[in-house]
Design a protein around this motif. Sequence first.
Motif, PDB file in Angstrom:
ATOM      1  N   ILE A 139     -11.757  11.599  -7.057  1.00 33.27           N
ATOM      2  CA  ILE A 139     -11.131  11.726  -5.981  1.00 33.27           C
ATOM      3  C   ILE A 139      -9.946  10.530  -6.215  1.00 33.27           C
ATOM      4  CG2 ILE A 139     -11.396  11.072  -3.382  1.00 33.27           C
ATOM      5  CD1 ILE A 139     -14.512  11.596  -3.867  1.00 33.27           C
ATOM      6  N   GLY A 156      -5.331  10.905  -7.070  1.00 33.34           N
ATOM      7  CA  GLY A 156      -4.802  11.071  -8.379  1.00 33.34           C
ATOM      8  C   GLY A 156      -3.651  10.188  -8.640  1.00 33.34           C
ATOM      9  N   VAL A 216      -4.967   5.170 -11.686  1.00 34.38           N
ATOM     10  CA  VAL A 216      -6.538   5.302 -12.211  1.00 34.38           C
ATOM     11  C   VAL A 216      -7.176   6.436 -12.169  1.00 34.38           C
ATOM     12  CG1 VAL A 216      -8.697   4.263 -11.533  1.00 34.38           C
ATOM     13  CG2 VAL A 216      -6.921   2.828 -11.262  1.00 34.38           C
ATOM     14  N   GLU A 239      -2.563  13.893  -0.714  1.00 32.17           N
ATOM     15  CA  GLU A 239      -1.129  13.926  -0.715  1.00 32.17           C
ATOM     16  C   GLU A 239      -0.657  15.230  -1.628  1.00 32.17           C
ATOM     17  OE1 GLU A 239       0.599  12.130   1.502  1.00 32.17           O
ATOM     18  OE2 GLU A 239      -0.898  10.532   1.781  1.00 32.17           O
ATOM     19  N   LYS A 258       3.978   1.992  -5.442  1.00 28.50           N
ATOM     20  CA  LYS A 258       4.448   0.605  -4.569  1.00 28.50           C
ATOM     21  C   LYS A 258       4.372  -0.582  -5.567  1.00 28.50           C
ATOM     22  CE  LYS A 258       4.633   3.228  -1.096  1.00 28.50           C
ATOM     23  NZ  LYS A 258       3.626   3.306  -0.147  1.00 28.50           N
ATOM     24  N   MET A 290       4.577  -3.402  -8.722  1.00 29.69           N
ATOM     25  CA  MET A 290       5.562  -4.105  -9.161  1.00 29.69           C
ATOM     26  C   MET A 290       5.639  -3.855 -10.956  1.00 29.69           C
ATOM     27  SD  MET A 290       6.140  -8.134  -9.026  1.00 29.69           S
ATOM     28  CE  MET A 290       7.779  -9.013  -9.282  1.00 29.69           C
ATOM     29  N   GLY A 299       3.688  -4.930 -13.262  1.00 30.98           N
ATOM     30  CA  GLY A 299       3.492  -6.020 -14.119  1.00 30.98           C
ATOM     31  C   GLY A 299       2.185  -5.925 -15.028  1.00 30.98           C
ATOM     32  N   ALA A 330      -5.369  18.120  -0.868  1.00 33.58           N
ATOM     33  CA  ALA A 330      -6.744  18.479  -0.786  1.00 33.58           C
ATOM     34  C   ALA A 330      -7.471  17.042  -0.521  1.00 33.58           C
ATOM     35  CB  ALA A 330      -7.283  18.974  -2.404  1.00 33.58           C
ATOM     36  N   ALA A 332     -11.713   7.091  -7.127  1.00 36.72           N
ATOM     37  CA  ALA A 332     -10.629   6.317  -7.791  1.00 36.72           C
ATOM     38  C   ALA A 332      -9.602   6.439  -6.339  1.00 36.72           C
ATOM     39  CB  ALA A 332      -9.799   7.346  -8.807  1.00 36.72           C
ATOM     40  N   VAL A 363     -14.094   6.206   1.319  1.00 35.20           N
ATOM     41  CA  VAL A 363     -14.771   7.603   0.470  1.00 35.20           C
ATOM     42  C   VAL A 363     -16.034   6.996   0.059  1.00 35.20           C
ATOM     43  CG1 VAL A 363     -14.692   8.567  -1.779  1.00 35.20           C
ATOM     44  CG2 VAL A 363     -12.765   8.261  -0.464  1.00 35.20           C
ATOM     45  N   MET A 368     -18.564   7.857   2.839  1.00 32.36           N
ATOM     46  CA  MET A 368     -18.790   9.373   2.924  1.00 32.36           C
ATOM     47  C   MET A 368     -20.083   9.357   2.329  1.00 32.36           C
ATOM     48  SD  MET A 368     -15.345  11.078   2.609  1.00 32.36           S
ATOM     49  CE  MET A 368     -13.697  10.684   3.267  1.00 32.36           C
ATOM     50  N   LEU A 405       7.511  -6.348  -1.543  1.00 34.34           N
ATOM     51  CA  LEU A 405       8.475  -6.683  -2.794  1.00 34.34           C
ATOM     52  C   LEU A 405       9.832  -6.243  -2.239  1.00 34.34           C
ATOM     53  CD1 LEU A 405       6.827  -4.786  -5.709  1.00 34.34           C
ATOM     54  CD2 LEU A 405       6.615  -7.153  -5.197  1.00 34.34           C
ATOM     55  N   PHE A 408      -9.371  -3.222  -7.742  1.00 34.42           N
ATOM     56  CA  PHE A 408      -8.539  -3.908  -8.682  1.00 34.42           C
ATOM     57  C   PHE A 408      -7.680  -5.219  -8.296  1.00 34.42           C
ATOM     58  CE2 PHE A 408      -9.294   0.132 -10.222  1.00 34.42           C
ATOM     59  CZ  PHE A 408     -10.034   0.016 -11.153  1.00 34.42           C
ATOM     60  N   GLY A 453      -4.271  -2.987 -10.866  1.00 36.55           N
ATOM     61  CA  GLY A 453      -4.994  -1.442 -11.043  1.00 36.55           C
ATOM     62  C   GLY A 453      -4.034  -0.810 -12.008  1.00 36.55           C
TER      63      GLY A 453
HETATM   64  C1  LIG Z   1       3.490  -4.292  -3.709  1.00 29.42           C
HETATM   65  C2  LIG Z   1       2.457  -4.301  -4.963  1.00 29.42           C
HETATM   66  C3  LIG Z   1       2.693  -4.815  -6.299  1.00 29.42           C
HETATM   67  C4  LIG Z   1       1.726  -4.270  -7.078  1.00 29.42           C
HETATM   68  N1  LIG Z   1       2.108  -4.917  -8.482  1.00 29.42           N
HETATM   69  C5  LIG Z   1       1.025  -4.771  -9.401  1.00 29.42           C
HETATM   70  C6  LIG Z   1       1.317  -5.173 -10.738  1.00 29.42           C
HETATM   71  O1  LIG Z   1       2.165  -5.880 -11.006  1.00 29.42           O
HETATM   72  N2  LIG Z   1       0.578  -4.914 -11.668  1.00 29.42           N
HETATM   73  C7  LIG Z   1      -0.533  -4.175 -11.572  1.00 29.42           C
HETATM   74  O2  LIG Z   1      -1.476  -3.945 -12.393  1.00 29.42           O
HETATM   75  N3  LIG Z   1      -0.930  -3.736 -10.161  1.00 29.42           N
HETATM   76  C8  LIG Z   1      -0.140  -4.097  -9.272  1.00 29.42           C
HETATM   77  N4  LIG Z   1      -0.208  -3.520  -8.105  1.00 29.42           N
HETATM   78  C9  LIG Z   1      -1.638  -2.814  -7.675  1.00 29.42           C
HETATM   79  C10 LIG Z   1      -1.772  -1.720  -8.141  1.00 29.42           C
HETATM   80  O3  LIG Z   1      -0.633  -0.698  -7.579  1.00 29.42           O
HETATM   81  C11 LIG Z   1      -2.877  -0.825  -7.905  1.00 29.42           C
HETATM   82  O4  LIG Z   1      -4.145  -1.643  -8.210  1.00 29.42           O
HETATM   83  C12 LIG Z   1      -3.284   0.444  -8.367  1.00 29.42           C
HETATM   84  O5  LIG Z   1      -1.862   1.250  -8.303  1.00 29.42           O
HETATM   85  C13 LIG Z   1      -4.114   1.375  -7.942  1.00 29.42           C
HETATM   86  O6  LIG Z   1      -4.144   2.605  -8.585  1.00 29.42           O
HETATM   87  P1  LIG Z   1      -5.188   3.670  -7.844  1.00 29.42           P
HETATM   88  O7  LIG Z   1      -4.948   4.943  -8.553  1.00 29.42           O
HETATM   89  O8  LIG Z   1      -6.550   3.094  -7.873  1.00 29.42           O
HETATM   90  O9  LIG Z   1      -4.788   3.717  -6.409  1.00 29.42           O
HETATM   91  P2  LIG Z   1      -3.725   4.557  -5.624  1.00 29.42           P
HETATM   92  O10 LIG Z   1      -2.366   4.663  -6.471  1.00 29.42           O
HETATM   93  O11 LIG Z   1      -3.594   4.334  -4.100  1.00 29.42           O
HETATM   94  O12 LIG Z   1      -4.339   6.147  -5.485  1.00 29.42           O
HETATM   95  C14 LIG Z   1      -5.205   6.544  -4.930  1.00 29.42           C
HETATM   96  C15 LIG Z   1      -5.194   7.907  -4.448  1.00 29.42           C
HETATM   97  O13 LIG Z   1      -6.140   8.295  -3.735  1.00 29.42           O
HETATM   98  C16 LIG Z   1      -5.927   9.233  -2.650  1.00 29.42           C
HETATM   99  N5  LIG Z   1      -6.811   9.407  -1.684  1.00 29.42           N
HETATM  100  C17 LIG Z   1      -7.385   8.538  -0.819  1.00 29.42           C
HETATM  101  N6  LIG Z   1      -8.393   8.868   0.051  1.00 29.42           N
HETATM  102  C18 LIG Z   1      -8.499  10.146  -0.439  1.00 29.42           C
HETATM  103  C19 LIG Z   1      -9.282  11.428  -0.086  1.00 29.42           C
HETATM  104  N7  LIG Z   1     -10.324  11.204   0.978  1.00 29.42           N
HETATM  105  N8  LIG Z   1      -9.236  12.615  -0.712  1.00 29.42           N
HETATM  106  C20 LIG Z   1      -8.128  12.840  -1.754  1.00 29.42           C
HETATM  107  N9  LIG Z   1      -7.423  11.662  -1.910  1.00 29.42           N
HETATM  108  C21 LIG Z   1      -7.712  10.555  -1.468  1.00 29.42           C
HETATM  109  C22 LIG Z   1      -4.523   8.797  -2.200  1.00 29.42           C
HETATM  110  O14 LIG Z   1      -3.592   9.621  -1.663  1.00 29.42           O
HETATM  111  C23 LIG Z   1      -4.104   7.856  -3.455  1.00 29.42           C
HETATM  112  O15 LIG Z   1      -2.864   8.960  -3.912  1.00 29.42           O
HETATM  113  C24 LIG Z   1       0.494  -3.866  -6.905  1.00 29.42           C
HETATM  114  C25 LIG Z   1       0.137  -3.189  -5.514  1.00 29.42           C
HETATM  115  C26 LIG Z   1       1.204  -3.339  -4.711  1.00 29.42           C
HETATM  116  C27 LIG Z   1       1.032  -2.624  -3.184  1.00 29.42           C
END
Ligand SMILES: Cc1cc2nc3c(=O)[nH]c(=O)nc-3n(C[C@H](O)[C@H](O)[C@H](O)COP(=O)(O)OP(=O)(O)OC[C@H]3O[C@@H](n4cnc5c(N)ncnc54)[C@H](O)[C@@H]3O)c2cc1C
Length: 386
Positions: free
Chosen positions: A9, A11, A14, A36, A46, A48, A50, A173, A203, A211, A214, A228, A336, A340
């Motif tokens: 769950i 995309g 992670v 989305e 969104k 950075m 790093g 979805a 994820a 989630v 649920m 940023l 994370f 993340g």
């Molecule tokens: C300003 C900023 C700066 C950052 N800088 C860094 C950095 O320098 N280095 C670093 O390592 N990390 C950084 N991070 C953190 C990092 O961006 C996140 O930890 C990481 O992107 C998490 O990835 P993810 O795939 O878990 O989450 P996301 O990218 O948020 O993906 C989760 C997905 O789940 C989908 N979703 C949610 N609910 C549902 C549902 N019910 N059904 C289907 N889909 C669903 C969402 O639409 C989304 O696409 C930063 C974050 C921010 C905001």
Amino acid sequence: MQTADVIIIGGGIVGSSIAYHLTEAGCRNVLVLEREAHQGKGSTGKSMGGVRAQFTTPVNIQMSLYSIPFYAAFGEQLGHPSGYRPQGYLFVATKPAHLEYLETNRRLQESLGLKDVRMISAAEIVAMVPQLRSDDILGGNLCTTDGFVDPYSAMTGFIQRAVENGATVWKSAEVTAILKNGNRVAGTMTTRGEVHARVVVNAAGPWAAQVAEMAGVNLPVTPLRRMLIPTEPFDEVSHEIPMVIDMTNGFHFRPEGRGFLLAWNDPEETPGFKFDFDPEFIEKILIRAADRVPCFENLAVNPKRAWAGLYEMSPDHHGIIGEFEELPGFYAANGFSGHGVMHAPATGKIIADLITSRSTKVIDNPSVLSPARFKSGRLLHETALL
Ligand SMILES: Cc1cc2nc3c(=O)[nH]c(=O)nc-3n(C[C@H](O)[C@H](O)[C@H](O)COP(=O)(O)OP(=O)(O)OC[C@H]3O[C@@H](n4cnc5c(N)ncnc54)[C@H](O)[C@@H]3O)c2cc1C
């Protein structure tokens, strides 16, 4: 009725890394559900970007020791660029306590196998970034394999290879319910219909707690806004410098394009799903920027190009990775706390290992990251937060 071996769950980076690592391990019937119309619209787009191994706990350091070399070899292995640039992370100490802290951390990092971290003198820091105000700088730590990646590109590389390996991605979805069979997970209800699977991975980034709810399980992940500011083109500071972190107040910046990307985590920020950029943040950060880099007084900033996103915070600022004891087959890959992107490769590998063979070699003891730690009170403690 649709079926999959594993449903993921979310995309973002992670979920995409998990799909990649699972399919590489031979688990081909993997379905990624993204609500989305496009991937990367959550925190991943969104970020950075790093990546660093300069953490304070063994497990976070080990996560980076898997992930950073993975990003370095990404293009070769996955046929798509991760955008990895090993320009380093430079922590700048202005108090004796900072130096002691950095020294303790460096010893731990080296003991775990990190080779590229070293103490650096105030004079070396000034030679590296002569534009810094240096009257209070005492020294610092530099790790030359730390640096930056392009999170969107890495996410794309992961998902493309996963799809080539047999995974399926459903966009638009949304998961609306988690299905159970007795006390075990059995699949998901989505806006595109029901899908059955014996393994479901959460994820969902900042939405992970919703989630989990649920599924009837508790997951302590809270969204926290981070902002940023990309500057307009600026050539008075070299674009080859590392990520520079002023330990006095946490202000940090790195080169981005022809300008710089400025970041500072406002301690007054409160949790919540806040996606709007607060224009008042610009003055707050520019004060800190000009204080450490006096020529940044001349920086031009276009507020329309600045953005806000969400960190997914866990109570002890470590990822929450593993199966829920109370709901077999349901896994967390969440929380994370700002790391993340840099820990996505390790997370994908750990989750794939746990699903396919119930053990992993990426970290010494995966149970330290399990969701069960919040029930038993075995929390970790990470202080190197940006
Ligand atoms: C300003 C900023 C700066 C950052 N800088 C860094 C950095 O320098 N280095 C670093 O390592 N990390 C950084 N991070 C953190 C990092 O961006 C996140 O930890 C990481 O992107 C998490 O990835 P993810 O795939 O878990 O989450 P996301 O990218 O948020 O993906 C989760 C997905 O789940 C989908 N979703 C949610 N609910 C549902 C549902 N019910 N059904 C289907 N889909 C669903 C969402 O639409 C989304 O696409 C930063 C974050 C921010 C905001």
